[in-house]
Design a protein around this motif. Sequence first.
Motif, mmCIF file in Angstrom:
data_model
loop_
_atom_site.group_PDB
_atom_site.id
_atom_site.type_symbol
_atom_site.label_atom_id
_atom_site.label_comp_id
_atom_site.label_asym_id
_atom_site.label_seq_id
_atom_site.Cartn_x
_atom_site.Cartn_y
_atom_site.Cartn_z
ATOM 1 N N SER A 1 -31.351 -18.076 -0.101
ATOM 2 C CA SER A 1 -31.404 -19.365 0.587
ATOM 3 C C SER A 1 -32.735 -20.088 0.376
ATOM 4 O O SER A 1 -32.878 -21.250 0.775
ATOM 5 C CB SER A 1 -31.177 -19.162 2.091
ATOM 6 O OG SER A 1 -32.217 -18.372 2.650
ATOM 7 N N ARG A 2 -33.696 -19.413 -0.250
ATOM 8 C CA ARG A 2 -35.012 -20.012 -0.459
ATOM 9 C C ARG A 2 -35.243 -20.286 -1.945
ATOM 10 O O ARG A 2 -34.723 -19.570 -2.797
ATOM 11 C CB ARG A 2 -36.109 -19.109 0.102
ATOM 12 C CG ARG A 2 -36.003 -18.953 1.622
ATOM 13 C CD ARG A 2 -37.064 -18.035 2.175
ATOM 14 N NE ARG A 2 -36.954 -17.925 3.620
ATOM 15 C CZ ARG A 2 -37.615 -18.672 4.494
ATOM 16 N NH1 ARG A 2 -38.451 -19.614 4.052
ATOM 17 N NH2 ARG A 2 -37.467 -18.502 5.796
ATOM 18 N N PRO A 3 -36.036 -21.279 -2.263
ATOM 19 C CA PRO A 3 -36.202 -21.697 -3.668
ATOM 20 C C PRO A 3 -37.242 -20.860 -4.419
ATOM 21 O O PRO A 3 -38.187 -21.397 -5.001
ATOM 22 C CB PRO A 3 -36.658 -23.157 -3.526
ATOM 23 C CG PRO A 3 -37.449 -23.167 -2.252
ATOM 24 C CD PRO A 3 -36.729 -22.205 -1.332
ATOM 25 N N LEU B 1 -41.834 -9.970 -4.687
ATOM 26 C CA LEU B 1 -42.447 -9.988 -3.363
ATOM 27 C C LEU B 1 -42.616 -11.427 -2.916
ATOM 28 O O LEU B 1 -43.049 -12.278 -3.700
ATOM 29 C CB LEU B 1 -43.813 -9.300 -3.387
ATOM 30 C CG LEU B 1 -43.841 -7.841 -3.812
ATOM 31 C CD1 LEU B 1 -45.283 -7.340 -3.880
ATOM 32 C CD2 LEU B 1 -43.024 -6.976 -2.848
ATOM 33 N N ALA B 2 -42.275 -11.680 -1.669
ATOM 34 C CA ALA B 2 -42.383 -13.037 -1.129
ATOM 35 C C ALA B 2 -43.110 -13.003 0.201
ATOM 36 O O ALA B 2 -43.028 -12.013 0.944
ATOM 37 C CB ALA B 2 -41.000 -13.658 -0.954
ATOM 38 N N TRP B 3 -43.811 -14.083 0.483
ATOM 39 C CA TRP B 3 -44.518 -14.245 1.749
ATOM 40 C C TRP B 3 -43.802 -15.373 2.477
ATOM 41 O O TRP B 3 -43.988 -16.544 2.188
ATOM 42 C CB TRP B 3 -45.982 -14.569 1.473
ATOM 43 C CG TRP B 3 -46.956 -14.314 2.569
ATOM 44 C CD1 TRP B 3 -47.945 -15.168 2.979
ATOM 45 C CD2 TRP B 3 -47.117 -13.144 3.371
ATOM 46 N NE1 TRP B 3 -48.688 -14.613 3.986
ATOM 47 C CE2 TRP B 3 -48.208 -13.363 4.247
ATOM 48 C CE3 TRP B 3 -46.427 -11.933 3.450
ATOM 49 C CZ2 TRP B 3 -48.623 -12.409 5.178
ATOM 50 C CZ3 TRP B 3 -46.847 -10.982 4.376
ATOM 51 C CH2 TRP B 3 -47.921 -11.221 5.221
ATOM 52 N N VAL B 4 -42.912 -14.983 3.408
ATOM 53 C CA VAL B 4 -41.947 -15.909 3.993
ATOM 54 C C VAL B 4 -42.514 -16.573 5.241
ATOM 55 O O VAL B 4 -42.925 -15.894 6.187
ATOM 56 C CB VAL B 4 -40.630 -15.176 4.336
ATOM 57 C CG1 VAL B 4 -39.611 -16.164 4.888
ATOM 58 C CG2 VAL B 4 -40.084 -14.466 3.101
ATOM 59 N N ASP B 5 -42.509 -17.886 5.240
ATOM 60 C CA ASP B 5 -43.011 -18.674 6.367
ATOM 61 C C ASP B 5 -42.088 -18.500 7.569
ATOM 62 O O ASP B 5 -40.894 -18.817 7.520
ATOM 63 C CB ASP B 5 -43.085 -20.143 5.961
ATOM 64 C CG ASP B 5 -43.825 -21.006 6.969
ATOM 65 O OD1 ASP B 5 -44.082 -20.537 8.098
ATOM 66 O OD2 ASP B 5 -44.143 -22.156 6.624
ATOM 67 N N GLN B 6 -42.650 -17.984 8.661
ATOM 68 C CA GLN B 6 -41.893 -17.783 9.891
ATOM 69 C C GLN B 6 -42.141 -18.894 10.912
ATOM 70 O O GLN B 6 -41.588 -18.869 12.008
ATOM 71 C CB GLN B 6 -42.276 -16.435 10.527
ATOM 72 C CG GLN B 6 -42.112 -15.245 9.596
ATOM 73 C CD GLN B 6 -40.654 -14.928 9.342
ATOM 74 O OE1 GLN B 6 -39.894 -14.632 10.265
ATOM 75 N NE2 GLN B 6 -40.246 -14.996 8.087
ATOM 76 N N GLY B 7 -42.996 -19.847 10.551
ATOM 77 C CA GLY B 7 -43.340 -20.926 11.472
ATOM 78 C C GLY B 7 -44.591 -20.615 12.264
ATOM 79 O O GLY B 7 -44.969 -19.450 12.442
ATOM 80 N N GLU B 8 -45.268 -21.655 12.709
ATOM 81 C CA GLU B 8 -46.474 -21.546 13.529
ATOM 82 C C GLU B 8 -47.559 -20.726 12.846
ATOM 83 O O GLU B 8 -48.313 -19.986 13.494
ATOM 84 C CB GLU B 8 -46.143 -20.957 14.905
ATOM 85 C CG GLU B 8 -45.163 -21.806 15.707
ATOM 86 C CD GLU B 8 -44.889 -21.250 17.089
ATOM 87 O OE1 GLU B 8 -45.341 -20.118 17.381
ATOM 88 O OE2 GLU B 8 -44.238 -21.949 17.882
ATOM 89 N N GLY B 9 -47.630 -20.836 11.530
ATOM 90 C CA GLY B 9 -48.695 -20.170 10.790
ATOM 91 C C GLY B 9 -48.509 -18.691 10.572
ATOM 92 O O GLY B 9 -49.440 -18.014 10.112
#
Length: 209
Positions: free
Chosen positions: A10-12, A151-159
Amino acid sequence: MRLPNAAHESRPWRIREIAPDFTLEDVWALPAHGGAQDFQTLLEIMTSGDDLVNSASLPTRILWRMRDRLGSWFGLGRISAPIDPGGDDAKGKLPIPGTKETSLTDRLPDDLHNTAADVHFDSVPFAPLYRTDVEFAAEMSNRTVHSVMHLAWVDQGEGRYQGQMAVYVKPRGRLGKGYMALIKPFRYWVVYPALMRQIEREWNTRVPQ
């Protein structure tokens, strides 16, 4: 924990444009949480093969060594040794199944070339492909499969961010497919749970919570 493939798809992520002919085998949420700047720490943990392998559980170490012994008997290549530029496991020796290419580096767009030149694996047979601020990919080739660790560093919101690992594969014929089927339960029940515990221990010693 294991995630549905959709959590990755679902992510680019850039890997999807580079390896569209590979199968997404697994997606895992990693026990690594932090800020945007902490992706580098995750890379350091994942490339420090000696620490992860030597600190793994006894059953996991036994499985890895059994795989290497089988590889030496049947010419399948090793999983716990560095890539040898002069050996059969070397990136560039075996073509990617179904193609004449020997490495995914040939598919990298200009903006990703040489972006992972400073990343080195200590003792696992992966060769870095590329990195960005939020993703990294490396490839591995032996006589059973050509695979990619993403490996991905997935943004969870609020930094806040969380690590995620995806595995792409392209088996080499019946042997490769049979091998992947054979090791699947061991990967799910032994290898990955042990790996996650070790990543968590390493992460907690490096990143203040």
